[in-house]
Design a protein around this motif. Sequence first.
Motif, PDB file in Angstrom:
ATOM      1  N   HIS A 208       4.368  -0.855 -11.116  1.00  0.00           N
ATOM      2  CA  HIS A 208       4.742  -2.258 -11.303  1.00  0.00           C
ATOM      3  C   HIS A 208       6.254  -2.325 -11.450  1.00  0.00           C
ATOM      4  CE1 HIS A 208       4.371  -6.453 -12.399  1.00  0.00           C
ATOM      5  NE2 HIS A 208       5.146  -6.230 -13.436  1.00  0.00           N
ATOM      6  N   THR A 209       6.941  -2.836 -10.421  1.00  0.00           N
ATOM      7  CA  THR A 209       8.389  -2.940 -10.410  1.00  0.00           C
ATOM      8  C   THR A 209       8.803  -4.405 -10.403  1.00  0.00           C
ATOM      9  OG1 THR A 209       8.683  -3.021  -8.001  1.00  0.00           O
ATOM     10  CG2 THR A 209       8.366  -0.844  -8.999  1.00  0.00           C
ATOM     11  N   ARG A 210      10.099  -4.638 -10.449  1.00  0.00           N
ATOM     12  CA  ARG A 210      10.585  -6.020 -10.429  1.00  0.00           C
ATOM     13  C   ARG A 210      10.340  -6.687  -9.080  1.00  0.00           C
ATOM     14  NH1 ARG A 210      17.166  -5.003 -10.486  1.00  0.00           N
ATOM     15  NH2 ARG A 210      17.295  -3.840  -8.522  1.00  0.00           N
ATOM     16  N   ASP A 211      10.115  -5.884  -8.029  1.00  0.00           N
ATOM     17  CA  ASP A 211       9.848  -6.422  -6.700  1.00  0.00           C
ATOM     18  C   ASP A 211       8.361  -6.648  -6.427  1.00  0.00           C
ATOM     19  OD1 ASP A 211      12.585  -6.357  -6.013  1.00  0.00           O
ATOM     20  OD2 ASP A 211      12.432  -4.235  -5.507  1.00  0.00           O
ATOM     21  N   GLY A 212       7.495  -6.127  -7.296  1.00  0.00           N
ATOM     22  CA  GLY A 212       6.065  -6.255  -7.085  1.00  0.00           C
ATOM     23  C   GLY A 212       5.348  -4.942  -7.355  1.00  0.00           C
ATOM     24  N   GLN A 213       4.128  -4.839  -6.873  1.00  0.00           N
ATOM     25  CA  GLN A 213       3.323  -3.656  -7.112  1.00  0.00           C
ATOM     26  C   GLN A 213       3.304  -2.750  -5.889  1.00  0.00           C
ATOM     27  OE1 GLN A 213      -0.518  -5.109  -8.361  1.00  0.00           O
ATOM     28  NE2 GLN A 213       0.110  -5.225 -10.500  1.00  0.00           N
ATOM     29  N   GLU A 214       3.484  -1.461  -6.156  1.00  0.00           N
ATOM     30  CA  GLU A 214       3.442  -0.436  -5.118  1.00  0.00           C
ATOM     31  C   GLU A 214       2.170   0.387  -5.313  1.00  0.00           C
ATOM     32  OE1 GLU A 214       5.609   3.847  -4.550  1.00  0.00           O
ATOM     33  OE2 GLU A 214       6.909   2.125  -4.946  1.00  0.00           O
ATOM     34  N   TRP A 215       1.313   0.425  -4.276  1.00  0.00           N
ATOM     35  CA  TRP A 215       0.037   1.125  -4.363  1.00  0.00           C
ATOM     36  C   TRP A 215       0.083   2.419  -3.556  1.00  0.00           C
ATOM     37  CZ3 TRP A 215      -4.018  -0.834  -7.273  1.00  0.00           C
ATOM     38  CH2 TRP A 215      -3.875  -2.154  -7.718  1.00  0.00           C
ATOM     39  N   THR A 216      -0.456   3.489  -4.127  1.00  0.00           N
ATOM     40  CA  THR A 216      -0.428   4.790  -3.453  1.00  0.00           C
ATOM     41  C   THR A 216      -1.733   5.534  -3.661  1.00  0.00           C
ATOM     42  OG1 THR A 216       1.963   5.003  -3.768  1.00  0.00           O
ATOM     43  CG2 THR A 216       0.752   7.013  -3.313  1.00  0.00           C
ATOM     44  N   ALA A 217      -2.170   6.259  -2.635  1.00  0.00           N
ATOM     45  CA  ALA A 217      -3.344   7.116  -2.725  1.00  0.00           C
ATOM     46  C   ALA A 217      -3.094   8.385  -1.917  1.00  0.00           C
ATOM     47  CB  ALA A 217      -4.587   6.411  -2.202  1.00  0.00           C
ATOM     48  N   VAL A 218      -3.417   9.541  -2.513  1.00  0.00           N
ATOM     49  CA  VAL A 218      -3.182  10.825  -1.855  1.00  0.00           C
ATOM     50  C   VAL A 218      -4.406  11.722  -2.040  1.00  0.00           C
ATOM     51  CG1 VAL A 218      -1.654  12.818  -1.633  1.00  0.00           C
ATOM     52  CG2 VAL A 218      -0.719  10.619  -2.363  1.00  0.00           C
ATOM     53  N   PRO A 219      -5.350  11.726  -1.095  1.00  0.00           N
ATOM     54  CA  PRO A 219      -6.420  12.716  -1.136  1.00  0.00           C
ATOM     55  C   PRO A 219      -5.908  14.049  -0.612  1.00  0.00           C
ATOM     56  CG  PRO A 219      -6.717  11.261   0.741  1.00  0.00           C
ATOM     57  CD  PRO A 219      -5.521  10.741  -0.015  1.00  0.00           C
ATOM     58  N   ALA A 220      -6.418  15.159  -1.161  1.00  0.00           N
ATOM     59  CA  ALA A 220      -5.983  16.492  -0.747  1.00  0.00           C
ATOM     60  C   ALA A 220      -7.152  17.463  -0.820  1.00  0.00           C
ATOM     61  CB  ALA A 220      -4.835  16.979  -1.631  1.00  0.00           C
ATOM     62  N   CYS A 221      -7.195  18.412   0.102  1.00  0.00           N
ATOM     63  CA  CYS A 221      -8.225  19.443   0.134  1.00  0.00           C
ATOM     64  C   CYS A 221      -7.577  20.786   0.435  1.00  0.00           C
ATOM     65  CB  CYS A 221      -9.278  19.150   1.198  1.00  0.00           C
ATOM     66  SG  CYS A 221     -10.244  17.651   0.912  1.00  0.00           S
ATOM     67  N   THR A 222      -8.193  21.862  -0.039  1.00  0.00           N
ATOM     68  CA  THR A 222      -7.662  23.202   0.171  1.00  0.00           C
ATOM     69  C   THR A 222      -8.510  23.961   1.187  1.00  0.00           C
ATOM     70  OG1 THR A 222      -6.683  23.327  -2.029  1.00  0.00           O
ATOM     71  CG2 THR A 222      -7.131  25.413  -0.923  1.00  0.00           C
TER      72      THR A 222
END
Length: 222
Positions: free
Chosen positions: A48-62
């Motif tokens: 949550h920043t002053r410019d709005g919301q930044e959404w991130t998702a990082v799935p990972a597998c080995t």
Amino acid sequence: MHHGRVLVALLLSAAVLPFDTRAAASLLVDDATITDAHHCQLESWVRHTRDGQEWTAVPACTLADTEWSLGLTRLPGQPSPQWAVGAKRVLVERRQRRWGLAASAGLGGTAHPPRGDDWNLAVPLTVALDAQDKVQLHLNLGWARHAHVQGHTSGVGIEVALHHDWSLLAESARDADRQRSSQVGLRRVLWPGASVDLLAVQAHHLRDTRWLTLGFNLAALP
């Protein structure tokens, strides 16, 4: 068989996530570990920043002793999501020592228009500062290119186990543009393999620029 299950888990993870990411976790400094072999995990967070919301998702597998990740991020005010792919491999394991070393590489860009000219290389080092492994120091050195700017990157972070379910997180990192950000917060283990991070961040190169990050980490079944 194992490889098929891992790939299916990765695709399913990507399908259920918001189309938003960046190429790292809610933390600024990486550690020297990877997901267990033939297992997957999901790191996701919202800032949550002053410019709005930044959404991130990082799935990972080995697979083949290397952790492969796919990140998607939607930044406020930008119609095109950002993407990032990464690979990380442990060079020195911590099983019989108090320190570990890994190497990682990443490539990223935007989906529309298609672009992939951002890249990074990094070497994370993790050191246990006590015999009980309750205090861990994470150090990062690397090189990155982003938006026609390139240079070395660095970071230092500390993780302190306060209680069985609570940890203190504090770190500071510098990017290729010589801009430094720091954050401090808490991690709460919800159940084995799942945790939540709440972090307060300060961007030192921008006056009065602070934001909050809420992260959710989930380890998937094999």
